[in-house]
Design a protein around this motif. Structure first.
Motif, PDB file in Angstrom:
ATOM      1  N   TYR A  44     -64.183  51.706 -16.912  1.00  5.55           N
ATOM      2  CA  TYR A  44     -64.976  52.585 -16.055  1.00  5.55           C
ATOM      3  C   TYR A  44     -64.806  54.040 -16.507  1.00  5.55           C
ATOM      4  N   SER A  46     -65.352  58.161 -15.489  1.00  7.00           N
ATOM      5  CA  SER A  46     -65.569  59.178 -14.456  1.00  7.00           C
ATOM      6  C   SER A  46     -65.725  60.524 -15.145  1.00  7.00           C
ATOM      7  N   LYS A 147     -60.903  52.193 -12.022  1.00 10.84           N
ATOM      8  CA  LYS A 147     -61.899  53.246 -11.787  1.00 10.84           C
ATOM      9  C   LYS A 147     -61.360  54.346 -10.877  1.00 10.84           C
ATOM     10  N   GLN A 148     -60.481  54.000  -9.946  1.00 11.64           N
ATOM     11  CA  GLN A 148     -59.883  55.020  -9.088  1.00 11.64           C
ATOM     12  C   GLN A 148     -58.978  55.943  -9.905  1.00 11.64           C
ATOM     13  N   THR A 316     -69.338  53.364 -10.011  1.00 14.08           N
ATOM     14  CA  THR A 316     -69.861  52.190  -9.305  1.00 14.08           C
ATOM     15  C   THR A 316     -70.179  51.058 -10.264  1.00 14.08           C
ATOM     16  N   ARG A 317     -70.352  51.387 -11.545  1.00  9.74           N
ATOM     17  CA  ARG A 317     -70.628  50.366 -12.569  1.00  9.74           C
ATOM     18  C   ARG A 317     -69.698  50.560 -13.743  1.00  9.74           C
TER      19      ARG A 317
END
Length: 361
Positions: A44, A46, A147-148, A316-317
């Motif tokens: 992921y 960010s 992802k977090q 989200t993806r």
């Protein structure tokens, strides 16, 4: 004999003859690539977008008053280069690795071991991407299986860039703040001394700076002198003596009047100088106090050196892997390699048969 020409269409019969092998290779590639694609973890991304600011606009030495100073958003090449350098620097990376325990997360070993530290640093740098886009903004992207965690690291790294960017001018700001404090202290001391001298001069000379003070004094002198002349003309000696004493009190310093012509004339020059000095110090003191307070607030407030347009949020993806693309690419590449191999085998066989036919019995 000349070599037989080949074309793309002539490959189809070859593929037909070797179709079982080609299908087996393609099927094996599809299965293996599918298994590998399914085993690959989801990655992921960010992204945080921010503009660098010019730190000179937040330096106390650039403050004159609290008004009129604007925070300039990025655009200067040196500001952008500085932010990019800080973002990819070793101190920033080490801080993030230590804060988020990336040695354990990347499973590279314990902190403090040279090989483990280097492996964690390499993995961190491989997952980090910080670029200057076409709109003069900085895009900082971090990717990870979590992802977090990717979003947290991206935002923390932006905060580290801001902090390190401020540190570049922090020492200079403190020195300038000390200069402002010394200047304000000096002016405040001089202002107090001048104010005391001004009060003492007013008491000594009777010059209090009241509106039309000299006009009133001149009027009283003229009226008293006129009355004295009339009394003398009338022969009223008692009244004339009283008016003579009043005129002396208005014109001489030892006459008893606080406001008299002699003291007023003597004190006018000195008091005008003190007034000018007092007004000048008062204006400078107000400006120095304003500058010092603005500089102190700027230093204590730690004005941000960047303007964050978009904070990093958990994705989200997934960004990768694209599993279907891995399977399709593997199948296409395997098919192409299979065709090349069987074509080379066919060419080898034909050349070998032709060579045997050409040999004499």
């Amino acid at each position: 004999m000349s070599a037989r020409p080949y074309s793309v269409l002539s490959l189809w019969p070859i593929v037909q003859r070797w179709k079982n092998l080609v299908l087996a290779a393609v099927a094996l590639a599809a299965v293996v690539s599918a298994v590998v694609a399914l085993l690959l973890p989801n990655i992921y991304k960010s992204t945080s977008v921010f503009y660098p600011t010019n730190p000179q606009t937040t330096d106390p030495d650039r403050f004159v008053t609290a008004e009129g100073n604007k925070l300039e958003l990025g655009g200067r090449a040196e500001d952008i280069d500085r932010v990019l350098t800080i973002g990819t620097s070793m101190p920033a990376a080490e801080y993030i690795i230590k804060k988020h325990h990336l040695h354990k997360h990347y499973k590279v070993g314990d902190p403090g071991v040279e090989e483990a530290d280097q492996a964690a640093l390499d993995e961190f740098n491989a997952n980090l991407d910080i670029v200057h886009n076409e709109r003069d903004a900085i895009e900082l992207t971090f990717q990870d299986k979590d992802k977090q965690l990717a979003a947290k690291i991206a935002n923390d790294l932006v905060a580290v860039i801001d902090s390190l960017n401020q540190q570049l001018t922090l020492e200079n700001r403190r020195r300038v703040l000390d200069l402002y404090r010394d200047r304000y202290t000096f002016l405040n001391r001089e202002y107090s001394v001048t104010r005391q001298n001004l009060i003492a001069g007013r008491r000594r000379y009777g010059v209090f700076g009241m509106d039309r003070e000299s006009r009133f004094l001149a009027k009283e002198i003229v009226e008293t002198e006129s009355a004295l002349r009339r009394a003398e003309g009338e022969g009223n000696s008692a009244k004339a003596a009283g008016l003579r004493r009043a005129l002396k009190a208005l014109t001489t310093a030892d006459g008893g009047n606080l406001l008299n012509l002699e003291s007023y004339v003597q004190g006018t020059d000195s008091m005008s100088t003190l007034y000018a000095r007092f007004n000048d110090l008062q204006g400078r003191l107000i400006g120095a106090k304003s500058a010092y307070e603005s500089a102190d607030l700027a230093l204590k407030g730690r004005i941000s050196s960047i303007y964050v347009v978009q904070k990093a949020l958990p994705a989200t993806r997934k960004a990768k892997p694209i599993r279907w693309l891995i399977v399709v690419s593997s199948v296409v590449i395997t098919f192409a390699l299979s065709v090349i191999v069987i074509t080379l085998l066919e060419l080898y066989r034909r050349n070998a048969d032709r060579f045997q036919v050409a040999q004499p019995a």
